[in-house]
Design an enzyme around this catalytic site. Structure first.
Site, PDB file in Angstrom:
ATOM      1  N   PRO A   2       0.819  -1.198   0.000  1.00  0.00           N
ATOM      2  CA  PRO A   2       0.000   0.000   0.000  1.00  0.00           C
ATOM      3  C   PRO A   2       0.852   1.245   0.000  1.00  0.00           C
ATOM      4  O   PRO A   2       1.655   1.461   0.898  1.00  0.00           O
ATOM      5  CB  PRO A   2      -0.801  -0.112   1.292  1.00  0.00           C
ATOM      6  CG  PRO A   2      -0.599  -1.502   1.760  1.00  0.00           C
ATOM      7  CD  PRO A   2       0.724  -1.906   1.261  1.00  0.00           C
ATOM      8  N   GLU A   3       0.659   2.025  -1.012  1.00  0.00           N
ATOM      9  CA  GLU A   3       1.261   3.343  -1.058  1.00  0.00           C
ATOM     10  C   GLU A   3       0.132   4.330  -0.776  1.00  0.00           C
ATOM     11  O   GLU A   3      -0.957   3.902  -0.440  1.00  0.00           O
ATOM     12  CB  GLU A   3       1.921   3.556  -2.430  1.00  0.00           C
ATOM     13  CG  GLU A   3       2.907   2.441  -2.757  1.00  0.00           C
ATOM     14  CD  GLU A   3       3.627   2.578  -4.086  1.00  0.00           C
ATOM     15  OE1 GLU A   3       3.920   3.711  -4.497  1.00  0.00           O
ATOM     16  OE2 GLU A   3       3.910   1.542  -4.715  1.00  0.00           O
ATOM     17  N   HIS A  98      -3.969 -15.095   8.610  1.00  0.00           N
ATOM     18  CA  HIS A  98      -3.319 -13.808   8.377  1.00  0.00           C
ATOM     19  C   HIS A  98      -4.141 -12.624   8.870  1.00  0.00           C
ATOM     20  O   HIS A  98      -3.849 -11.482   8.529  1.00  0.00           O
ATOM     21  CB  HIS A  98      -2.993 -13.644   6.898  1.00  0.00           C
ATOM     22  CG  HIS A  98      -2.106 -14.716   6.358  1.00  0.00           C
ATOM     23  ND1 HIS A  98      -0.916 -15.072   6.966  1.00  0.00           N
ATOM     24  CD2 HIS A  98      -2.238 -15.536   5.303  1.00  0.00           C
ATOM     25  CE1 HIS A  98      -0.358 -16.058   6.289  1.00  0.00           C
ATOM     26  NE2 HIS A  98      -1.145 -16.362   5.275  1.00  0.00           N
ATOM     27  N   ARG A 116       2.468 -10.774   5.518  1.00  0.00           N
ATOM     28  CA  ARG A 116       3.882 -10.611   5.861  1.00  0.00           C
ATOM     29  C   ARG A 116       4.107  -9.961   7.216  1.00  0.00           C
ATOM     30  O   ARG A 116       5.230  -9.932   7.706  1.00  0.00           O
ATOM     31  CB  ARG A 116       4.595  -9.821   4.757  1.00  0.00           C
ATOM     32  CG  ARG A 116       4.681 -10.628   3.476  1.00  0.00           C
ATOM     33  CD  ARG A 116       5.353  -9.852   2.381  1.00  0.00           C
ATOM     34  NE  ARG A 116       6.772  -9.721   2.594  1.00  0.00           N
ATOM     35  CZ  ARG A 116       7.586  -9.076   1.774  1.00  0.00           C
ATOM     36  NH1 ARG A 116       7.100  -8.516   0.689  1.00  0.00           N
ATOM     37  NH2 ARG A 116       8.858  -9.014   2.013  1.00  0.00           N
ATOM     38  N   ARG A 160      19.935  17.109  -1.175  1.00  0.00           N
ATOM     39  CA  ARG A 160      20.171  15.667  -1.147  1.00  0.00           C
ATOM     40  C   ARG A 160      21.046  15.220  -2.311  1.00  0.00           C
ATOM     41  O   ARG A 160      20.807  15.587  -3.459  1.00  0.00           O
ATOM     42  CB  ARG A 160      18.809  14.942  -1.215  1.00  0.00           C
ATOM     43  CG  ARG A 160      17.848  15.373  -0.099  1.00  0.00           C
ATOM     44  CD  ARG A 160      18.329  14.916   1.246  1.00  0.00           C
ATOM     45  NE  ARG A 160      18.220  13.484   1.337  1.00  0.00           N
ATOM     46  CZ  ARG A 160      17.124  12.871   1.752  1.00  0.00           C
ATOM     47  NH1 ARG A 160      16.061  13.565   2.105  1.00  0.00           N
ATOM     48  NH2 ARG A 160      17.089  11.563   1.810  1.00  0.00           N
TER      49      ARG A 160
END
Length: 280
Positions: A2-3, A98, A116, A160
DNA sequence: AGTTAAACCTGGTTGC
DNA sequence: TGCAACCAGGTTTAAC
């Protein structure tokens, strides 16, 4: 998985139904990334407030007793990790192997499924107190925040030296893009993912910010991306992956120029790039 | 201080 | 068919 789009799609599916819901019970399955930080039984009796999103986190407020008084007020900070999804079930079947968190309410059961177990459900007295603040304070700007101007974005990139793809993924300049949308936004902007962030000109930074916003907005329209696990709160899959320009398309033709999409590895993650459409 | 590896887990796919 | 190796949407934590 999920973004930002998947998390936001999830939020939209649960916020209205759960607003004002009474918590009847809660249960935990296998351990997630961190302990809940409070006996799970104490969640019962709470009332759910308005669910908000920050980055890829959801904050689900809970209050107990009279609104103003309760010392027990707080909420749950939720994260879906790589493989998590939330479902709001009218009648919840027995939890599967799960299913690691249930919030049983009078409007249905909010269930976290996460094979996971990189996801998290953490109690905090507020978004701005520990432990939630420890996680949220390090986050960069929300991508759709108008305060994030092209000039500010460019200035942040100039500080950066890392590859721009890595900077997007780090989420400390702007949140929301994970591996799929970082690749897609860079493609849309015509910028090679390996470009050092501090070498991106002001106009290209502006283009990248616009591309990121456009990509995330389009993904939201399509209900996010479903590679394997993701479904929204009603069990529906996303469709964005079907129109991805580069993500997951190594060896296939670029949708724009017909050249071959390449897979490279950056910071231990796959990056998909069209070398002729994306320049340093 | 800033960047990059290692770690956390499970399961599906690929290749020998 | 079996099994090892590799891959997957994230991000904290430890190590250069």
């Amino acid at each position: 998985m999920p973004e930002l789009p998947e998390v936001e799609v999830t939020r939209r599916g649960i916020a209205a139904p759960l607003l004002g819901a009474r918590v009847l019970a809660a249960r935990l399955g296998k351990p997630l990334r961190w302990p809940l930080g409070r006996p799970v039984e104490l969640l019962a009796g709470g009332t759910v407030g308005d669910v908000v999103r920050r980055g890829k986190y959801l904050w689900l407020p809970l209050w107990h007793g009279p609104r103003a008084a309760a010392a027990d007020d707080g909420g749950l900070l939720l994260h879906l990790g790589m493989s998590g999804s939330l479902a709001l079930l009218r009648e919840a079947p027995e939890p599967g192997p799960h299913d690691h968190f249930d919030l049983v309410t009078d409007r249905g059961t909010l269930r976290l499924n996460d094979p996971r177990r990189f996801g998290a459900v953490v109690w905090s007295t507020s978004m701005h107190a520990m432990p939630a603040s420890t996680l949220l304070d390090r986050l960069g700007a929300e991508p759709f925040d108008p305060a994030l101007t092209p000039a500010l974005f460019h200035a942040a990139l100039r500080r950066r030296r890392a590859a721009v793809k890595a900077v997007l993924l780090a989420g400390d300049v702007v949140v929301g893009a994970g591996n799929i949308y970082a690749c897609e936004a860079l493609f849309a902007a015509g910028i090679h993912p390996a470009t050092r962030a501090d070498r991106i000109s002001r106009p290209r930074a502006a283009r990248l910010l616009a591309a990121l916003r456009g990509t995330l907005a389009r993904a939201l329209e399509l209900g996010g991306s479903t590679l394997r696990d993701f479904t929204d709160a009603h069990g529906a899959s996303g469709e964005f992956q079907l129109e991805a320009a580069v993500y997951g398309r190594a060896g296939l033709g670029c949708r724009r120029c017909g050249g071959t999409v390449r897979r490279i590895v950056q910071a231990q993650r796959s990056t998909y790039v069209c070398p002729s459409c994306q320049r340093r």
